[in-house]
Structure formats: C-alpha cells, structure tokens
Enzyme design. Structure first.
Site, mmCIF file in Angstrom:
data_model
loop_
_atom_site.group_PDB
_atom_site.id
_atom_site.type_symbol
_atom_site.label_atom_id
_atom_site.label_comp_id
_atom_site.label_asym_id
_atom_site.label_seq_id
_atom_site.Cartn_x
_atom_site.Cartn_y
_atom_site.Cartn_z
ATOM 1 C CD GLU A 120 -3.060 0.498 0.212
ATOM 2 O OE1 GLU A 120 -2.819 0.568 -1.014
ATOM 3 O OE2 GLU A 120 -3.923 1.184 0.761
ATOM 4 C CB THR A 168 -4.960 7.436 -1.412
ATOM 5 O OG1 THR A 168 -6.003 6.510 -1.726
ATOM 6 C CG2 THR A 168 -4.779 7.480 0.096
HETATM 7 N N1 HSE Z 1 -7.318 5.959 5.435
HETATM 8 C C1 HSE Z 1 -6.860 6.244 4.103
HETATM 9 C C2 HSE Z 1 -7.247 7.662 3.751
HETATM 10 C C3 HSE Z 1 -7.552 5.338 3.114
HETATM 11 O O1 HSE Z 1 -8.402 8.001 3.982
HETATM 12 O O2 HSE Z 1 -6.428 8.415 3.241
HETATM 13 C C4 HSE Z 1 -6.595 4.631 2.276
HETATM 14 O O3 HSE Z 1 -5.948 3.598 3.044
#
Ligand code: HSE
Length: 293
Positions: A120, A168
């Site tokens: 990721e 993201t």
């Molecule tokens: N928690 C992350 C975000 C989502 O909202 O940026 C992608 O893993």
C-alpha cells in the site's frame, strides 16, 4: 498455481480515519500466482490501463519482494483504481495471501496484513493498514498502532462509485493538520458508537457513528454532487452517509431492506449532476478467499 479472490474494502467509515475498515462481499480482484525466477505482473479488468506493471511500483510486486517470493502474477481487477474502495490494497492483500500459500511461508493473517501494508505504501506514499486489514481478515477491523481487532459484523452496505478519480495521495493533502477539542470529542463519540453498532450489527448505531467533522468535510469538496447524493440517500432510507476511504465512492448504510432504493437514489442524484455512477448493493463480507489449483 494459487488463485485468490481479494475483496474491496471501505476504510475510515467517517469517524475512524486510518483506523476503521470493512470488507465488502463484492466487488473483488482475482489474482493468480505461479512460482518464477523473477516477478512479472499482468493486469486486466477495471482501470487496468492505469495500474503500473513494474513490480517495484505495483502493490502486488512490492509484496512479492517483501516476502522474497518471486512469481508470475496475473491480476484481474474487479475494483477500479482511485475509487476509494481499496483497489490497490486488494491487490496487495491478495498477493500476500496467495504468495504465502504458494511458497509455504506459514505466516499468520495478521503478519500478512503488515506485509500487504508495505505494498500500500508504494501506491499511496504511506503504509496504513486500514484497507489491507479488512481485505485479509474480513468483517470490521480496527487498526490501532500495532494492534488489529477484528469483529464479525453483519450489515447491508451501499457504495456508489462515480466516474471521477481521486488519488489517496491527493486526498490526504487536503486534510487539516490539527483539530480542536470539540472536534476530538465529537469524533470519539462517533467512533465509539460505530464500534458498538458493529458489535451489535445495528445499522442505526453504525449510521450515527459515521459522523465526522474533521476529515470528511475536507474531502467532500473533491466530490462533485456529494451533498445532493447524501441527501438523496437519506431521503430514500439510509441512516448514515460518508466518503468511502479517500473517495470518490460514497458509502451509505441503509435501513434493513432499503438497499435497493438507496442505491438507485444515489445513482439518480449523481446523474442529475451530470455524473455517471455505479452503485453496489453489497454487505460486510469475508476476507481473501484462497483456491489451490
Ligand atoms: N485511510 C486512508 C485515507 C484510506 O483516507 O487516506 C486509504 O488507506
């Protein structure tokens, strides 16, 4: 050869930024792996033209490297990239489970979550595990520092994916750097209510617990039509609405039996803003499924 089905996920759930996640019963990626001297990657399916096949840049390739498990990897994307449905995470999670089986590594699911989180990192610049944890473990997951809690929850969920892309990386850049005490109290109250709702598989509590005044308002500005889609979902039987992951997908928790009307109201509301979208009437589902050939 090993084949896996790696499910889409919804991270954050409003109040649990970088902490909460759920696995969805669909859509999903299908991944095949075979042993090889060095890793090569082929990608087909939804949005495959935008996904790097260089193993150092592809989340599955980064996982193969981290596991020291070179393979011929074929990914059939059911989850479009830049959707907010954990597309890159599903490929990382699926590759971790598949390569663990292919090479008899005997790592636990929890150990695989941290390996998949490295994948990721290649996609979004930061190693957060809130999508890979539910994709591997299924159900509702809470990632708090190095502890992962997994709750088997049963809920209908609607996710509506518009034809907009948001990375993201960009969606993290718009976030506030700090929060005030009132916002903190609000967020803790929501997150606690949502967790109780998951334990009871209670849609009303989960819907209430999506409320967040810090991350979500900053991100809804990136999603054209968000307010009207949210209003349409609530009017047609949703008990809570928020951004799925980093967007642009919008998540709605429907009252029992209201999935269909919520899904079609969301698609219609996007359409009236000139945006095509696809709604999935889905539910909280299991984690990666493994098929040995
Ligand atoms: N928690 C992350 C975000 C989502 O909202 O940026 C992608 O893993």
């Amino acid at each position: 050869m090993v084949t896996v089905r790696a499910p889409a996920t919804v991270a954050n759930l409003g109040s649990g930024f970088d902490v909460f996640g759920i696995a969805l019963s669909h859509p999903a990626d299908i991944i095949h792996v075979e042993p090889a001297e060095e890793t090569t990657i082929t990608v087909t399916g939804a949005g495959s033209q935008y996904i790097p096949v260089n193993p150092k840049k592809n989340t599955a390739g980064v996982v193969a490297e981290a596991l020291d498990a070179p393979a011929t990897i074929t990914i059939d994307k059911g989850i479009r990239p830049a959707s907010g449905l954990g597309s890159s995470a599903a490929s990382a999670a699926g590759a971790a489970v598949a390569l663990n089986a292919l090479y008899d590594k005997e790592l636990s699911k929890e150990e695989l979550v941290w390996i998949a989180a490295k994948g990721e990192e290649a996609a979004s610049g930061e190693a957060h595990a809130d999508n890979v944890a539910p994709s591997i473990l299924g159900g509702f997951t809470i990632v708090s520092q190095d502890r992962i809690t997994n709750i088997d929850a049963h809920l209908e969920v609607v996710v509506c994916l518009p034809e907009i892309t948001i990375s993201t990386r960009n969606a993290r850049e718009v976030l506030p750097k700090s929060l005030d005490l009132d916002s903190h109290v609000h967020t803790v109250g929501s997150a606690a209510t949502l967790t109780a709702g998951m334990l009871k598989s209670n849609p009303e509590l989960v819907g209430h617990g999506l409320a967040d005044s810090v991350v979500t308002p900053a991100r809804t500005q990136l999603i054209k039509g968000y307010e009207s889609v949210q209003a349409a979902a609530i009017e047609s039987g949703a008990v809570g609405v928020t951004v799925s992951g980093s967007g642009p997908t919008i998540l709605a928790i429907p009252k029992k039996g209201k999935s269909r009307s919520v899904a079609s109201a969301m698609v219609d509301a996007f359409f009236s803003q000139g945006i095509q979208s696809t709604a999935y009437q889905t539910r909280i589902g299991g984690g990666v499924e493994l098929y040995l050939d």
